[in-house]
Design a protein around this motif. Structure first.
Motif, short mmCIF file in Angstrom:
data_model
loop_
_atom_site.label_atom_id
_atom_site.label_comp_id
_atom_site.label_asym_id
_atom_site.label_seq_id
_atom_site.Cartn_x
_atom_site.Cartn_y
_atom_site.Cartn_z
N ARG A 59 3.13 -6.99 -18.07
CA ARG A 59 4.43 -6.15 -18.48
C ARG A 59 5.36 -6.32 -17.43
NH1 ARG A 59 0.25 -4.15 -21.04
NH2 ARG A 59 0.47 -3.15 -23.11
N ARG A 71 12.00 3.10 -29.27
CA ARG A 71 11.90 1.67 -29.60
C ARG A 71 13.06 1.02 -28.72
NH1 ARG A 71 14.29 -2.04 -34.48
NH2 ARG A 71 13.32 -4.00 -33.75
N LYS A 73 11.33 0.89 -25.12
CA LYS A 73 10.16 -0.17 -25.13
C LYS A 73 10.97 -1.64 -24.89
CE LYS A 73 6.55 2.43 -27.58
NZ LYS A 73 5.76 2.59 -28.67
N GLY A 84 13.26 -1.72 -21.44
CA GLY A 84 12.99 -1.10 -20.28
C GLY A 84 13.13 -2.01 -19.05
#
Length: 447
Positions: free
Chosen positions: A26, A289, A292, A295
């Motif tokens: 990530r 949403r 996510k 970000g």
């Protein structure tokens, strides 16, 4: 019993491995980790701690910032071909001329409304909280009649250029020398040229434009591939840039003008809520949403202080939010150049802060002029660090507001630049999701 609840070395190793995989998979987690570690190291290297001599700390800061400089250089290297090919490709794939006009008009309306709202929020908060009144240890005298407002300008701030006539400003929007504009990095001129070329492409036969559009598509793909290479440096860039920033600023500067900083941050927070409300109400994209998907994009915007530098990532984020390529490639580059609502809010607070330092009370008419000027100057301002300072000085001097207080604003400008860049990029993404239906008339826009 105690031995039963204790984790075995194998379980601990598995948890650490899962954490490592989670972070490495990530980008936003890597960027966040780099930001936190950079903040801590910056505090350790700051002059207040005395752990490292200032000269040595400055050298260390330069080396720490090297990955960030390389990252920004890689992005800057492909930024102009990326912007040009994105806009031309977006216009050519936007559909009919009616759809194209619809997107353009709605984008212009969106920018005007949100930028005006942002400047209004900044004025309202500055008038309510009055961050420039009662600032201990600093005072500015109003300019005497017959003196130039910029006489007290700090030596490290460039004097504003003399204003050109409105007809000349309008004529100068068209790039008379596109090659020079590209060499000088004049992003507004590049955008205007790309708009003219893209619209012209839609007016000629598709067979004639096919080769040119294939070249633009290849140029866009190559540019995005280089951006993908640069993204490997993103966590290290954030780490180094954050460490150097905190090391140079320290907490003393922040604490000294916490009222001004807090007013700007409160306004930016209100503008962020405004954007998220628009996305949820009109595009049915929930804040969760949106967070996510965006970000890592917003964290990168925070660390680089440049909406232009993260524009390729913003395009990818818009695609993750369901925006068609034709709309993302058109709206995001235009937004990164013209959609600067966060900058307008910051400048509104800063203008009134400078006036309050000098004990000046602006009338309602003067405040209206300030808002109009900031909206006009923010649209089209280059999305690079420090540009808003020149705009701020120009507006302040035109209103007869002393600029000696710029020494205070400059002390925390980098931090606030990082914060308002996040809001500017958020505005670009919200605009993209609002107009995504124009590229997919049959698509369901629910999130």
């Amino acid at each position: 019993m105690e031995s039963e609840v204790q984790e075995s070395p194998m379980q601990i190793a598995q948890q650490r491995f899962k954490l490592r995989v989670w972070i490495t998979s990530r980008l936003w987690a890597q960027v966040m980790a780099g930001m936190i570690l950079g903040f801590g190291l910056g505090l350790l290297l700051s002059e207040a701690t005395g752990v490292v001599p200032p000269d040595l700390a400055e050298v260390i800061g330069l080396w720490l910032a090297l990955p960030g400089k390389i990252f920004l250089a890689l992005i800057a290297m492909v930024l102009i071909p990326l912007v040009f090919s994105s806009i031309v490709g977006g216009l050519s794939g936007a559909g009919s001329g009616e759809q194209l006009r619809s997107v353009g008009l709605r984008l212009a309306a969106f920018i005007l409304v949100t930028t005006t709202t942002a400047a209004g929020i900044g004025v309202a908060l500055a008038q309510w909280l009055k961050p420039g009144t009662g600032l201990a240890g600093f005072s500015v005298q109003p300019p005497q009649s017959g003196t130039q407002p910029q006489d007290g300008l700090p030596t490290d701030v460039p004097a504003p250029e003399e204003k050109a006539a409105l007809p000349d400003l309008i004529a100068d929007i068209l790039p008379s020398n596109p090659t020079a504009s590209i060499v000088q990095g004049d992003m507004l001129a590049v955008v205007v040229l790309a708009l003219l070329v893209g619209i012209s492409v839609t007016q000629i036969q598709s067979s004639r434009a096919a080769t040119f559009l294939a070249l633009m598509d290849a140029l866009l793909s190559i540019s995005m591939n280089i951006v993908k290479w640069a993204m490997f440096l993103a966590p290290y860039a954030v780490f180094g840039l954050m460490a150097q920033l905190v090391m140079r600023m320290g907490f003393e500067t922040m604490l000294g003008i916490s009222g001004y900083v807090g007013t700007v941050l409160l306004g930016l927070g209100a503008l962020l809520c405004f954007y998220l409300t628009i996305a949820m109400a009109f595009a049915r994209v929930t804040p969760l949403r949106f967070a996510k998907a965006a970000g890592s994009n917003l964290l990168l915007a925070f660390s680089t202080s440049s909406s232009s530098a993260v524009m390729p990532v913003t395009i990818q984020t818009a695609r993750q939010l369901g925006v068609p390529d034709s709309i993302a490639n058109l709206v995001v580059p235009l937004g990164a150049t013209m959609n600067m609502a966060g900058t307008a809010l910051y400048q509104a607070v800063a203008i009134l802060f400078l006036a309050q330092l000098a004990g000046l009370e602006l009338t309602a008419v003067q405040i209206s002029v300030v808002v109009g000027t900031l909206v006009a100057s923010s649209i089209g301002a280059p999305g690079t660090p420090g540009v808003s300072i020149a705009i701020l000085i120009s507006v302040a001097t035109s209103m007869g507001i002393p600029v000696e207080g710029m020494v205070i604003i400059l002390g925390v400008d980098r931090l606030l630049d990082m914060c308002r860049t996040v809001i500017n990029v958020t505005g670009d993404l919200v605009a993209a999701v609002l107009f995504r239906a124009a590229g997919q008339p049959e698509a369901v826009t629910s999130a």
